[in-house]
Design an enzyme around this catalytic site. Structure first.
Site, short mmCIF file in Angstrom:
data_model
loop_
_atom_site.label_atom_id
_atom_site.label_comp_id
_atom_site.label_asym_id
_atom_site.label_seq_id
_atom_site.Cartn_x
_atom_site.Cartn_y
_atom_site.Cartn_z
N LYS A 37 -5.80 -4.89 -7.44
CA LYS A 37 -5.68 -3.41 -7.06
C LYS A 37 -3.92 -3.37 -6.85
O LYS A 37 -3.45 -4.03 -6.23
CB LYS A 37 -6.23 -3.01 -5.84
CG LYS A 37 -6.46 -1.62 -5.61
CD LYS A 37 -6.82 -1.12 -4.48
CE LYS A 37 -6.57 0.48 -4.01
NZ LYS A 37 -7.37 0.67 -3.02
N CYS B 191 -8.21 3.92 4.59
CA CYS B 191 -7.43 4.94 4.19
C CYS B 191 -7.97 6.51 4.50
O CYS B 191 -7.11 7.38 5.00
CB CYS B 191 -6.71 4.66 3.01
SG CYS B 191 -7.74 4.83 1.47
N LYS C 153 -7.95 -2.59 -10.98
CA LYS C 153 -7.48 -1.18 -10.70
C LYS C 153 -6.16 -1.09 -10.61
O LYS C 153 -5.54 -1.98 -9.84
CB LYS C 153 -8.41 -0.83 -9.24
CG LYS C 153 -8.08 0.52 -9.18
CD LYS C 153 -8.78 0.91 -7.80
CE LYS C 153 -8.47 2.67 -7.66
NZ LYS C 153 -9.10 2.97 -6.29
N GLU D 63 -5.25 -13.77 -6.78
CA GLU D 63 -5.99 -13.04 -5.58
C GLU D 63 -7.57 -12.96 -6.16
O GLU D 63 -8.38 -13.14 -5.26
CB GLU D 63 -5.47 -11.57 -6.20
CG GLU D 63 -4.17 -10.99 -5.50
CD GLU D 63 -4.33 -10.79 -3.89
OE1 GLU D 63 -5.38 -10.90 -3.55
OE2 GLU D 63 -3.19 -10.30 -3.34
N CYS E 198 -13.01 0.84 2.81
CA CYS E 198 -11.56 1.05 3.30
C CYS E 198 -11.32 1.82 4.42
O CYS E 198 -12.38 2.54 4.89
CB CYS E 198 -10.66 1.55 1.96
SG CYS E 198 -9.01 1.31 2.08
N CYS F 70 -4.49 1.76 4.68
CA CYS F 70 -5.73 0.89 4.45
C CYS F 70 -5.90 0.09 5.58
O CYS F 70 -6.75 -0.83 5.61
CB CYS F 70 -5.79 0.30 3.17
SG CYS F 70 -5.31 1.34 1.61
N ARG G 108 2.15 1.86 -0.32
CA ARG G 108 1.24 0.47 -0.14
C ARG G 108 1.66 -0.62 -0.64
O ARG G 108 0.97 -1.33 -1.08
CB ARG G 108 -0.01 1.23 -0.54
CG ARG G 108 -0.77 2.32 0.24
CD ARG G 108 -1.85 2.54 -0.26
NE ARG G 108 -2.66 3.69 0.79
CZ ARG G 108 -3.39 4.83 0.31
NH1 ARG G 108 -3.63 5.02 -0.85
NH2 ARG G 108 -3.70 5.80 1.15
N ARG H 223 -5.82 10.75 -4.31
CA ARG H 223 -5.26 10.81 -2.99
C ARG H 223 -5.78 12.36 -2.91
O ARG H 223 -5.61 12.50 -1.60
CB ARG H 223 -3.81 10.46 -2.76
CG ARG H 223 -3.82 8.98 -3.02
CD ARG H 223 -2.47 8.41 -3.00
NE ARG H 223 -2.32 7.05 -3.26
CZ ARG H 223 -1.28 6.30 -3.21
NH1 ARG H 223 -0.06 6.62 -3.61
NH2 ARG H 223 -1.44 5.02 -3.41
N TYR I 182 -14.81 8.46 -13.97
CA TYR I 182 -15.33 10.07 -13.53
C TYR I 182 -16.10 10.38 -14.72
O TYR I 182 -16.61 11.72 -14.65
CB TYR I 182 -14.19 10.46 -12.92
CG TYR I 182 -13.43 10.18 -11.77
CD1 TYR I 182 -14.09 10.51 -10.45
CD2 TYR I 182 -12.33 9.28 -12.00
CE1 TYR I 182 -13.23 9.67 -9.32
CE2 TYR I 182 -12.12 8.67 -10.82
CZ TYR I 182 -12.46 8.67 -9.57
OH TYR I 182 -11.71 8.11 -8.39
N SER J 7 -8.20 7.97 -11.31
CA SER J 7 -8.05 9.33 -11.60
C SER J 7 -7.19 9.92 -12.17
O SER J 7 -7.30 10.90 -13.29
CB SER J 7 -7.79 10.04 -10.14
OG SER J 7 -6.59 9.36 -9.49
#
Length: 331
Positions: A201, A122, A254, A239, A120, A130, A223, A211, A319, A280
């Site tokens: 996404k 971004c 996501k 998609e 990406c 992006c 976005r 971010r 994570y 996140s």
């Protein structure tokens, strides 16, 4: 048959019985661990909104890679935080960019560890979007221009493959991005490098802590003109189908937790591996509640990730990966 002959509790009586008939198994082989590498030296900086997740400079990255390998986790998702940003995100496709440099080092340190490169712009653009910005003289509005963005995304993917990335994971949500990257990789001789597409996404509020981690908040607007509306499910099938036609090898949803119905839709509709990104804010909310003693972190995380697998995810980006690996070993 009905009660009292049918007694569903019979198969729940002991841990051994429950294990024997368990339908969904979460294993360390299901996990991908995201990492944030940055420029400089001696940097291991905890991300304030993501306890336990760090910005790591190259000189300290090997320690983290050694821990990943020791945990049994087989793959990492690599994000880079560059020294400089510009309007065209040039450090994203620089041969000596931070992601490229880190990829080469990781493949030298741990050749068996899969490096998934997030593709990406971004993190690398000064505007935080992006893709490339086009200023419409008629309306005076700035917008992300789709087709010119594809050219730079292809350059980024090829440079990541040249550095040794095992999987290219484009996350930009430009129309036609999988086809453009597939053609670019094939032309450059990387026809065997698979594409893990961020197919579905959403323009989600669950990305806030990321971010902070990637220093990638948009400097204007949002976005929503290229990421999906959270209210839409059937659009996800369009998609994903488009990405399959264009050459995707894996399909991602996501975020994961609020979109498990979409994970199930993709699993039932297509025969490619389905990836769920435990993003996140999903991570940070658990960490915050656990820090306050409100929940059992281990139990919550294992239940949540098992739910993602039950919904149809073959692979989970999280994570929590290193902790989960330890918990699955019984530690």
């Amino acid at each position: 048959m009905a009660f009292p002959i049918t007694r569903n509790r019979r198969l729940r009586g002991t841990a051994g019985l429950r294990s024997l008939v368990r339908e969904t198994q979460l294993t360390v082989d299901d996990l991908i661990y995201p990492l944030f590498v940055t420029v400089g030296t001696g940097i291991k900086e905890e991300i304030a909104s993501m306890p336990g997740v760090y910005h790591l400079s190259m000189d300290l990255l090997k320690q983290e890679i050694d821990q990943v390998v020791a945990s049994g986790v087989k793959a990492i998702l690599l994000f880079g935080v560059p020294a400089t940003k510009d309007a065209v995100g040039s450090s994203a496709y620089d041969h000596n960019g931070i992601v490229q440099e880190a990829t080469r080092a990781i493949k030298e340190w741990a050749p068996q560890l899969l490096v998934v490169a997030d593709t990406c712009l971004c993190q690398f653009t000064d505007h935080g979007h992006c893709g490339m910005i086009h200023h419409d003289e008629r309306t005076g509005r700035a917008e992300v221009h789709n087709d010119s963005s594809l050219e730079l995304l292809v350059k980024t993917a090829v440079s990541q493959a040249e550095a040794g990335a095992d999987i290219i994971a484009p996350s930009n949500m430009m129309d036609g991005f999988v086809g453009a990257i597939r053609e670019g990789l094939d032309t450059a001789g990387f026809e065997s490098v698979p594409i893990m597409s961020y197919s579905v996404k959403y323009a989600s509020a669950f990305y806030g802590p990321f971010r902070d981690a990637a220093h990638s908040a948009p400097q204007f607007g949002d976005r929503k003109t290229y990421q999906m509306d959270p209210a839409n499910a059937r659009e996800a099938l369009r998609e994903a189908e488009a990405d399959i036609i264009e050459g995707a090898d894996m399909l991602m949803v996501k975020p994961a937790l609020a979109y498990l119905d979409v994970v199930r839709m993709l699993k039932e509709s297509f025969d490619l591996p389905v990836v769920a990104y435990n993003v996140s804010a999903e991570y940070s909310m658990v960490k915050a509640a656990a820090a306050n003693g409100w929940i059992d972190e281990r139990a919550i995380v294992l239940e949540t990730l098992t739910g993602m697998k039950r919904a149809g995810a073959d692979i989970i980006i999280t994570y929590h990966a290193l902790d989960v690996a330890r918990w699955l070993r019984g530690e």
